[in-house]
Design a protein around this motif. Structure first.
Motif, mmCIF file in Angstrom:
data_model
loop_
_atom_site.group_PDB
_atom_site.id
_atom_site.type_symbol
_atom_site.label_atom_id
_atom_site.label_comp_id
_atom_site.label_asym_id
_atom_site.label_seq_id
_atom_site.Cartn_x
_atom_site.Cartn_y
_atom_site.Cartn_z
ATOM 1 N N PHE A 108 -4.868 10.164 -6.631
ATOM 2 C CA PHE A 108 -5.316 11.469 -6.127
ATOM 3 C C PHE A 108 -4.519 12.613 -6.715
ATOM 4 C CE2 PHE A 108 -6.572 8.607 -2.552
ATOM 5 C CZ PHE A 108 -7.939 8.799 -2.680
ATOM 6 N N GLY A 109 -3.318 12.304 -7.227
ATOM 7 C CA GLY A 109 -2.446 13.355 -7.729
ATOM 8 C C GLY A 109 -2.752 13.765 -9.162
ATOM 9 N N PHE B 104 -2.189 5.278 -4.607
ATOM 10 C CA PHE B 104 -3.012 6.340 -4.038
ATOM 11 C C PHE B 104 -2.544 7.707 -4.517
ATOM 12 C CE2 PHE B 104 -4.427 3.644 -0.213
ATOM 13 C CZ PHE B 104 -5.700 3.502 -0.726
ATOM 14 N N ILE B 105 -1.217 7.907 -4.477
ATOM 15 C CA ILE B 105 -0.680 9.228 -4.836
ATOM 16 C C ILE B 105 -0.989 9.538 -6.296
ATOM 17 C CG2 ILE B 105 1.463 10.536 -5.172
ATOM 18 C CD1 ILE B 105 2.504 9.334 -2.591
ATOM 19 N N TYR C 133 -5.125 23.957 -7.580
ATOM 20 C CA TYR C 133 -5.361 23.252 -6.328
ATOM 21 C C TYR C 133 -4.470 23.853 -5.255
ATOM 22 C CZ TYR C 133 -5.714 19.220 -3.166
ATOM 23 O OH TYR C 133 -5.936 18.397 -2.099
ATOM 24 N N LEU D 288 7.291 -2.766 3.719
ATOM 25 C CA LEU D 288 6.381 -1.984 2.874
ATOM 26 C C LEU D 288 5.067 -2.730 2.661
ATOM 27 C CD1 LEU D 288 8.969 -0.672 0.259
ATOM 28 C CD2 LEU D 288 7.999 0.565 2.198
ATOM 29 N N ILE E 212 -5.027 16.644 -9.627
ATOM 30 C CA ILE E 212 -4.431 17.894 -9.152
ATOM 31 C C ILE E 212 -3.619 18.544 -10.261
ATOM 32 C CG2 ILE E 212 -2.749 18.885 -7.541
ATOM 33 C CD1 ILE E 212 -3.704 16.924 -5.470
ATOM 34 N N TYR F 128 7.076 6.312 4.860
ATOM 35 C CA TYR F 128 7.543 4.969 4.476
ATOM 36 C C TYR F 128 8.954 5.022 3.909
ATOM 37 C CZ TYR F 128 3.326 2.196 5.234
ATOM 38 O OH TYR F 128 2.296 1.515 5.805
ATOM 39 N N LEU G 18 -2.078 -9.753 -0.518
ATOM 40 C CA LEU G 18 -3.411 -9.265 -0.147
ATOM 41 C C LEU G 18 -4.415 -10.419 -0.078
ATOM 42 C CD1 LEU G 18 -5.104 -6.737 0.473
ATOM 43 C CD2 LEU G 18 -5.608 -6.569 -1.976
ATOM 44 N N ALA H 5 -7.792 -3.769 -6.194
ATOM 45 C CA ALA H 5 -9.029 -4.092 -5.471
ATOM 46 C C ALA H 5 -9.301 -3.060 -4.381
ATOM 47 C CB ALA H 5 -8.921 -5.484 -4.858
ATOM 48 N N LEU H 6 -8.222 -2.575 -3.747
ATOM 49 C CA LEU H 6 -8.398 -1.654 -2.628
ATOM 50 C C LEU H 6 -8.828 -0.271 -3.106
ATOM 51 C CD1 LEU H 6 -5.384 -2.709 -0.381
ATOM 52 C CD2 LEU H 6 -7.765 -3.450 -0.263
ATOM 53 N N SER I 142 1.666 -2.327 4.646
ATOM 54 C CA SER I 142 0.636 -1.328 4.344
ATOM 55 C C SER I 142 -0.683 -2.001 3.941
ATOM 56 C CB SER I 142 1.114 -0.392 3.235
ATOM 57 O OG SER I 142 1.322 -1.118 2.049
ATOM 58 N N TYR J 156 -1.525 11.005 1.548
ATOM 59 C CA TYR J 156 -0.742 9.897 1.006
ATOM 60 C C TYR J 156 0.664 10.337 0.618
ATOM 61 C CZ TYR J 156 -4.953 7.265 1.455
ATOM 62 O OH TYR J 156 -6.040 6.653 1.989
ATOM 63 N N PHE K 215 -4.606 13.599 -1.239
ATOM 64 C CA PHE K 215 -3.286 13.645 -1.850
ATOM 65 C C PHE K 215 -2.217 13.958 -0.813
ATOM 66 C CE2 PHE K 215 0.299 15.770 -3.798
ATOM 67 C CZ PHE K 215 0.665 14.826 -4.745
ATOM 68 N N LEU L 44 0.939 0.340 -2.713
ATOM 69 C CA LEU L 44 -0.399 0.870 -2.430
ATOM 70 C C LEU L 44 -0.380 2.393 -2.336
ATOM 71 C CD1 LEU L 44 -3.368 0.294 -1.722
ATOM 72 C CD2 LEU L 44 -2.679 0.195 0.681
ATOM 73 N N ILE L 45 0.635 2.924 -1.661
ATOM 74 C CA ILE L 45 0.722 4.379 -1.492
ATOM 75 C C ILE L 45 1.044 5.038 -2.838
ATOM 76 C CG2 ILE L 45 1.756 6.226 -0.087
ATOM 77 C CD1 ILE L 45 0.274 3.849 1.403
ATOM 78 N N THR M 97 8.889 2.926 -1.080
ATOM 79 C CA THR M 97 7.521 3.204 -0.617
ATOM 80 C C THR M 97 6.611 2.057 -1.047
ATOM 81 O OG1 THR M 97 7.095 4.447 -2.634
ATOM 82 C CG2 THR M 97 7.776 5.722 -0.715
ATOM 83 N N PRO M 98 5.517 1.851 -0.315
ATOM 84 C CA PRO M 98 4.623 0.740 -0.673
ATOM 85 C C PRO M 98 3.894 1.036 -1.996
ATOM 86 C CG PRO M 98 4.197 1.512 1.569
ATOM 87 C CD PRO M 98 5.057 2.526 0.908
ATOM 88 N N ALA N 219 -3.250 -6.877 -7.637
ATOM 89 C CA ALA N 219 -4.302 -7.178 -6.651
ATOM 90 C C ALA N 219 -4.666 -5.925 -5.854
ATOM 91 C CB ALA N 219 -3.838 -8.287 -5.713
ATOM 92 N N LEU N 220 -3.720 -4.995 -5.729
ATOM 93 C CA LEU N 220 -3.988 -3.794 -4.925
ATOM 94 C C LEU N 220 -5.046 -2.915 -5.560
ATOM 95 C CD1 LEU N 220 -0.589 -2.755 -3.444
ATOM 96 C CD2 LEU N 220 -1.959 -4.785 -3.138
#
Lengths: 216, 246, 222
Positions: free
Chosen positions: A74-75, A70-71, C3, C160, A78, C198, C70, A162-163, C163, C191, C188, A66-67, A63-64, A159-160
């Motif tokens: 955001f995870g 994110f997980i 949640y 990958l 939770i 992916y 990037l 930054a996003l 992305s 993603y 969540f 970046l993802i 998986t990337p 660098a990610l």
């Protein structure tokens, strides 16, 4: 007001590099510790442990980054953990690093000749001593070029951040690009700072590789 | 057979500071069969590798079929077209079948049609008794079979001179004979041959001259009967006693 | 943990995700193909007899490999217009990917070429083949075969990497997911599903590439 790209802007970018280095080091440290455990599981005699470790590695290599970030970002809330952005990022990067380092170290552990383990077993050494005193020191030497090579990837991976909005090197560049309208200069500068951080690592990695190959 | 094919004049070669060929003077006539022998490191392989410019020389000249191998790769293409080479390690191309191995160079260099190249390849594969394996890949053949394919591959280019660099040294003992038989058959056809080999039976059977080299120098040159019956040099005698009495 | 997970709005937007996934495959495939071509050219320069060509290739390869993808994307997309090269997001994405891929591929291909025994090259030369022919017909296939596994994992990493081009609004898979996120606020879940897609894509790429490899490198070795 449009500013030109000058010394204060350069300083701002260099200040961002602080985060880049800090995140890289932290992720390497924590990712390394976790990765070692996963590598040991991946090479253990216990079948379910090997399988779980395989899934773990596949998950991070399939998986990337970046993802993954994110997980984690955001995870974590939770599962009830509310942390600052930078801490979430270090967590994500560490997990990412652990997956890749585990795979590198699995290869290195398996590259140590079977006879070494057998000899250690014949001497009556238990698993811990066999690994700590016989296999891992040799695997460490074999893994060094790839490990240092991965550090380069880790630096670039930061660098990610930054996003997700952390003002590290790349985000600092974005901000300066937005106020100076000189993206070419700004991103070239940002690139050169990364280059200055990564190139020594790359050179060390290839030198280690040559030395390892020369020794056979 | 008086026509000169190869003429080496005061050839000198160094690997770094190591002087591997010292003042080599050698003339090979058309149709002549030469066997080169000597201890390892004597420069015999290097010598034949100079003839088709796989090695550069630092002094002297080499003339092959009227083409002078000079500095900076002059005439290399002409020379290589006239000279075929068989290596110790066969060096067949692993990704090509036996037939494709034989067809590649004629197709690329002589620009002949696929059908013509195939006919030619089959012809020489039959000559080395391996035509039935034409569709196989090198890894599916024994060492002796691979070496025979390598000979056929070289012959497909229609060379006037064949160089053999220890063609049987990498083979299991039971496969040496099939390769030597092939080489004897080739010699009977009158092609010019230079063989680096320690197969003294082969030397007796086909060589017109046997050349003994040591430490980069040609020590002795003689027809086989003389060379084996009455060697002139102490070093030649020492060498012969070593390889003949083991 | 109180949640409540809700994946329904994400699955309702499956069309967007499918489109995005297709764009990701498309960008990856084009960049890999172009990257392979440029990568081989770079390898040739990297091993050329002329020192300036080698220096150029080494400089290019190291510059690309030691800076983040990037930043390269931003440099091309935001920086190039200053030099008069205006690209839309998709063009910039493919261009950056290609430039990036070629450097990594060049390094891998070079180690493949170096793994070929010198005897193979000598045999080609002894047959009279020109140097380009020796590399094209004799060295190329075994060299690529020797490094094919590394090449495949590099390809998957590159897929990958696509992305990241969502950051310049190139409309691929991650961009599609971000649109769904903005609409549903189910970050969540979005993603999580995105990661799963992916994962499937990378497995498909792995399997597909190794099937191509099995066909192209079907010759036996010892």
């Amino acid at each position: 007001m449009i500013r030109t790209f000058g010394f204060p802007e350069l300083l701002f970018i260099l200040d961002g590099a602080k985060w880049t280095v800090l995140m890289s080091l932290a992720a390497f440290l924590f990712g390394g510790l976790l990765g070692l455990l996963v590598a040991l599981a991946r090479t253990s005699k216990i079948r379910p442990a090997r399988f779980l470790a395989l899934c773990y590695i596949q998950l991070f290599q399939g998986t990337p980054l970046l993802i993954q970030l994110f997980i984690v970002y955001f995870g974590l809330p939770i599962i009830g953990i509310r942390v600052e952005l930078w801490l979430a990022l270090i967590t994500g990067l560490s997990l990412h690093a652990s997956g890749f380092l585990a795979e590198i170290w699995r290869g290195s552990i398996q590259a140590v000749p079977e006879g070494q383990t057998e000899a250690a077993r014949a001497l009556g050494l238990g698993y811990i001593s066999r690994m700590r005193d016989v296999v891992l020191p040799q695997a460490f030497r074999i893994s060094l070029p790839a490990t240092v090579g991965f550090m380069v990837n880790l630096v670039k991976g930061t660098a990610l951040a930054a996003l997700l909005g952390l003002t590290e090197l790349t985000r600092a560049g974005q901000l300066m690009s937005n106020i100076t309208f000189e993206p070419l200069k700004v991103y070239a500068t940002v690139g050169l700072v990364y280059f200055a951080i990564c190139l020594p690592l790359t050179l060390v990695s290839s030198r280690l590789e040559r030395r390892l190959n020369a020794r056979g | 057979m008086s026509q000169t094919t190869i003429h080496m004049n005061d050839v000198n070669k160094w690997f770094g500071t190591m002087h591997v060929l010292r003042d080599i003077n050698l003339t090979v006539n058309k149709g002549e069969h030469l066997v080169l022998c000597g201890p390892s490191g004597s420069g015999k392989s290097t010598l034949i590798r100079c003839i088709n410019a796989l090695e550069e020389i630092q002094g002297g000249t080499i003339e092959v079929n009227g083409n002078v191998l000079g500095k900076k790769g002059a005439n290399v293409d002409h020379v290589r077209r006239d000279v075929g080479m068989v290596f110790q390690q066969f060096n067949l191309f692993p990704h090509l079948t036996v037939l494709q191995n034989c067809m590649l160079a004629p197709r690329r260099i002589h620009r002949i049609s696929e059908a013509e190249a195939k006919d030619k390849a089959m012809h020489f594969l039959e000559q080395v008794h391996i035509a039935e394996h034409g569709h196989k890949y090198p890894a599916q053949l024994s060492g002796g079979q691979q070496q025979r394919v390598a000979i056929a591959r070289a012959l497909c280019m229609g060379p006037q001179i064949m160089l053999f660099d220890e063609p049987t040294s990498a083979l299991d003992p039971e496969m040496v004979k099939e390769v030597l038989d092939t080489m004897v058959g080739l010699a009977d056809q009158g092609i010019t041959m230079i063989c680096v080999t320690h197969e003294m039976g082969f030397a007796r059977a086909v060589a017109h001259r046997v050349i003994f080299m040591d430490r980069g120098e040609i020590i002795e040159t003689a027809p086989p009967t003389e060379f084996f019956g009455n060697p002139q040099h102490e070093r030649t005698r020492a060498f012969l006693s070593q390889i003949l009495n083991h | 943990m109180n949640y409540t997970f809700d994946f329904t709005p994400i699955f309702q937007a499956w069309g967007l995700l499918a489109q995005g996934a297709w764009a990701t495959v498309y960008i990856s495939a084009i960049s890999m193909a172009l990257g392979l071509v440029f990568g081989i050219v770079l390898t040739a320069l990297r091993m050329a007899p002329l020192a300036p060509l080698r220096a150029f290739a080494i400089g290019y390869i190291e510059l690309v490999r030691n800076t983040p993808f990037l930043v390269q994307v931003f440099f091309i997309y935001f920086g190039m217009p200053e030099l008069g090269l205006r690209l839309n997001a998709m063009e910039a994405a493919i261009l950056t990917m290609t430039l990036n891929c070629s450097a990594y591929i060049a390094e891998i291909v070079r180690s493949g070429v170096e793994s070929i025994r010198p005897g193979q090259i000598e045999a080609g030369k002894a047959l009279g083949l020109s140097t380009p022919d020796v590399y094209r017909f004799i060295v190329f296939r075994p060299a690529i075969r020797a490094v094919y596994p590394s090449l495949c994992s590099q390809f998957v990493l590159m897929m990958l990497n696509t992305s990241l081009v969502a950051s310049i609004s190139a409309q691929e898979l991650t961009y599609a997911a971000q649109m769904i996120d903005n609409r549903t606020f189910r970050s969540f879940e979005v993603y999580f599903v995105l990661g799963a897609i992916y994962l499937v894509l990378s497995q498909l790429f792995s399997v597909g590439l190794s099937m191509i490899g099995r066909v192209y490198f079907s010759y036996p070795t010892k």
